[in-house]
Design a protein around this motif. Structure first.
Motif, short mmCIF file in Angstrom:
data_model
loop_
_atom_site.label_atom_id
_atom_site.label_comp_id
_atom_site.label_asym_id
_atom_site.label_seq_id
_atom_site.Cartn_x
_atom_site.Cartn_y
_atom_site.Cartn_z
N TYR A 69 -1.91 -70.79 20.74
CA TYR A 69 -1.41 -71.39 19.51
C TYR A 69 -1.05 -70.31 18.49
O TYR A 69 -0.04 -70.40 17.79
CB TYR A 69 -2.44 -72.34 18.90
N ILE A 70 -1.91 -69.31 18.39
CA ILE A 70 -1.70 -68.23 17.43
C ILE A 70 -0.48 -67.40 17.80
O ILE A 70 0.38 -67.11 16.96
CB ILE A 70 -2.96 -67.35 17.33
N ILE A 71 -0.38 -67.01 19.07
CA ILE A 71 0.72 -66.15 19.50
C ILE A 71 2.04 -66.91 19.46
O ILE A 71 3.04 -66.42 18.91
CB ILE A 71 0.45 -65.60 20.92
N ASP A 72 2.07 -68.10 20.04
CA ASP A 72 3.33 -68.84 20.10
C ASP A 72 3.73 -69.38 18.73
O ASP A 72 4.92 -69.59 18.46
CB ASP A 72 3.21 -69.99 21.11
N GLY A 73 2.76 -69.61 17.86
CA GLY A 73 3.05 -70.07 16.50
C GLY A 73 3.25 -68.94 15.51
O GLY A 73 3.47 -69.19 14.33
N ARG A 74 3.15 -67.69 16.00
CA ARG A 74 3.32 -66.50 15.17
C ARG A 74 2.36 -66.50 13.97
O ARG A 74 2.71 -66.06 12.88
CB ARG A 74 4.77 -66.38 14.68
N ALA A 75 1.16 -66.99 14.20
CA ALA A 75 0.14 -67.03 13.15
C ALA A 75 -0.82 -65.86 13.34
O ALA A 75 -2.03 -66.04 13.50
CB ALA A 75 -0.60 -68.36 13.19
N PHE A 76 -0.29 -64.66 13.32
CA PHE A 76 -1.05 -63.48 13.73
C PHE A 76 -2.29 -63.19 12.89
O PHE A 76 -3.28 -62.68 13.44
CB PHE A 76 -0.12 -62.26 13.77
N PRO A 77 -2.33 -63.50 11.60
CA PRO A 77 -3.59 -63.29 10.86
C PRO A 77 -4.76 -64.08 11.44
O PRO A 77 -5.92 -63.66 11.29
CB PRO A 77 -3.24 -63.75 9.44
N ASN A 90 -6.54 -53.25 25.40
CA ASN A 90 -5.63 -52.51 26.27
C ASN A 90 -4.61 -53.50 26.82
O ASN A 90 -4.89 -54.21 27.79
CB ASN A 90 -6.40 -51.83 27.40
N TYR A 91 -3.44 -53.55 26.20
CA TYR A 91 -2.39 -54.48 26.62
C TYR A 91 -1.46 -53.87 27.67
O TYR A 91 -0.41 -54.44 27.95
CB TYR A 91 -1.59 -54.96 25.41
N SER A 92 -1.86 -52.74 28.24
CA SER A 92 -1.07 -52.08 29.28
C SER A 92 0.29 -51.66 28.72
O SER A 92 0.62 -51.98 27.59
CB SER A 92 -0.92 -52.97 30.51
N ALA A 93 1.08 -50.98 29.55
CA ALA A 93 2.40 -50.53 29.11
C ALA A 93 3.30 -51.76 28.90
O ALA A 93 3.20 -52.72 29.66
CB ALA A 93 2.99 -49.62 30.17
N PRO A 94 4.12 -51.75 27.87
CA PRO A 94 4.42 -50.62 26.98
C PRO A 94 3.55 -50.56 25.72
O PRO A 94 3.67 -49.61 24.95
CB PRO A 94 5.87 -50.89 26.60
N LEU A 95 2.67 -51.55 25.49
CA LEU A 95 1.92 -51.57 24.24
C LEU A 95 0.75 -50.60 24.24
O LEU A 95 0.39 -50.05 23.21
CB LEU A 95 1.42 -52.99 23.94
N LEU A 108 1.30 -56.88 18.16
CA LEU A 108 1.77 -58.09 18.83
C LEU A 108 2.88 -58.76 18.04
O LEU A 108 3.86 -59.25 18.61
CB LEU A 108 0.60 -59.06 19.05
N GLU A 109 2.74 -58.78 16.72
CA GLU A 109 3.80 -59.38 15.89
C GLU A 109 5.11 -58.65 16.08
O GLU A 109 6.18 -59.27 16.25
CB GLU A 109 3.39 -59.36 14.42
N GLN A 110 5.07 -57.32 16.08
CA GLN A 110 6.28 -56.53 16.24
C GLN A 110 6.86 -56.69 17.64
O GLN A 110 8.08 -56.83 17.81
CB GLN A 110 5.98 -55.05 15.97
N ALA A 111 6.00 -56.71 18.67
CA ALA A 111 6.47 -56.80 20.04
C ALA A 111 7.14 -58.13 20.34
O ALA A 111 8.08 -58.21 21.15
CB ALA A 111 5.31 -56.57 21.01
N HIS A 145 8.82 -65.87 27.86
CA HIS A 145 9.47 -65.35 26.66
C HIS A 145 10.95 -65.69 26.74
O HIS A 145 11.65 -65.22 27.64
CB HIS A 145 9.32 -63.82 26.59
N LEU A 146 11.45 -66.52 25.81
CA LEU A 146 12.86 -66.82 25.77
C LEU A 146 13.62 -65.62 25.22
O LEU A 146 13.23 -65.06 24.18
CB LEU A 146 13.14 -68.06 24.91
N LEU A 147 14.68 -65.23 25.90
CA LEU A 147 15.47 -64.09 25.47
C LEU A 147 16.56 -64.57 24.51
O LEU A 147 17.15 -65.64 24.71
CB LEU A 147 16.10 -63.40 26.68
N PRO A 148 16.84 -63.80 23.47
CA PRO A 148 17.84 -64.23 22.47
C PRO A 148 19.25 -64.23 23.05
O PRO A 148 19.57 -63.42 23.93
CB PRO A 148 17.69 -63.20 21.36
N GLN A 149 20.07 -65.14 22.55
CA GLN A 149 21.47 -65.18 22.94
C GLN A 149 22.28 -64.29 22.02
O GLN A 149 22.08 -64.27 20.80
CB GLN A 149 22.01 -66.61 22.85
N ASN A 150 23.18 -63.53 22.58
CA ASN A 150 24.11 -62.68 21.82
C ASN A 150 23.38 -61.73 20.88
O ASN A 150 23.89 -61.37 19.82
CB ASN A 150 25.08 -63.54 21.00
#
Length: 200
Positions: A69-77, A90-95, A108-111, A145-150
């Motif tokens: 819920y936190i990650i998908d809702g971007r409620a990182f605090p 340890n989130y492994s490569a690339p993080l 995580l917010e930036q990634a 992860h949905l990839l952005p269009q254009n």
């Protein structure tokens, strides 16, 4: 010819099946990721025999359920509900290895900022209460992860999006009870397959 008696035969069978009798210490669970074949040695069924253990196990499961819920809702605090202030992840490569709650949340917010939307699905989970203040758990996950269009990022790009990035893995977490609440103090994210791009 030597004849085996029942005691000798039982001893041989036990020695030939180490996974049935070995129980590794919780202190060996982190910081290094545990290879999948060794996981049963940490989670023997004899660890789940009393009501108190089940109570703490459910508390940990309910806490970890907040993560998608936190990650998908971007409620990182709100990651402070799950991770201790001094947690290491340890989130492994690339993080890579992230030290401290503020670094975990910011990274995580930036990634995830480049994805219009994500969905994290939690699968099988096993929790072991090591003592009154320490526990370990393994949780399978699949992240879409949905990839952005254009090259454009934003909620409006979810509709009609047809490209996705899949991640398959597991969270190996070490928990501590602090101020009455269970928090992750160390996390290893273990990928179980390469990242896959596909059609939604």
């Amino acid at each position: 010819m030597y004849l085996w008696n029942s005691h000798a035969l039982a001893a041989v069978l036990l020695m030939s099946a180490p996974h049935a009798i070995v129980s590794l210490s919780c202190t060996q669970f982190s910081p290094s990721p545990v290879p999948i074949p060794q996981l049963p040695d940490y989670f023997s069924p004899h660890h789940y025999l009393d009501a108190t253990t089940l109570f703490h196990t459910e508390a940990i499961r309910q806490t970890l359920t907040l993560y998608p819920y936190i990650i998908d809702g971007r409620a990182f605090p709100s990651l402070s509900s799950i991770f201790a202030t001094d947690a290491v992840a340890n989130y492994s490569a690339p993080l890579g290895v992230l030290n401290g709650l503020s670094t975990i949340a910011a990274t995580l917010e930036q990634a995830l900022a480049s994805f219009p939307a994500t969905q994290h699905l939690l699968g099988p989970q096993t929790v072991r209460i090591c003592d009154s203040k320490k526990a370990i758990s393994v949780t399978y996950y699949r992240a879409v992860h949905l990839l952005p269009q254009n090259g454009t990022v934003g909620p409006g790009n979810i509709l009609g999006g047809d490209s996705v990035l899949y991640a398959y893995g597991q969270y190996q977490d070490t928990w501590e009870k602090r101020d009455g609440l269970w928090k992750i103090v160390y996390r290893n994210l273990v990928y179980m397959a390469p990242l896959v791009t596909g059609i939604n």
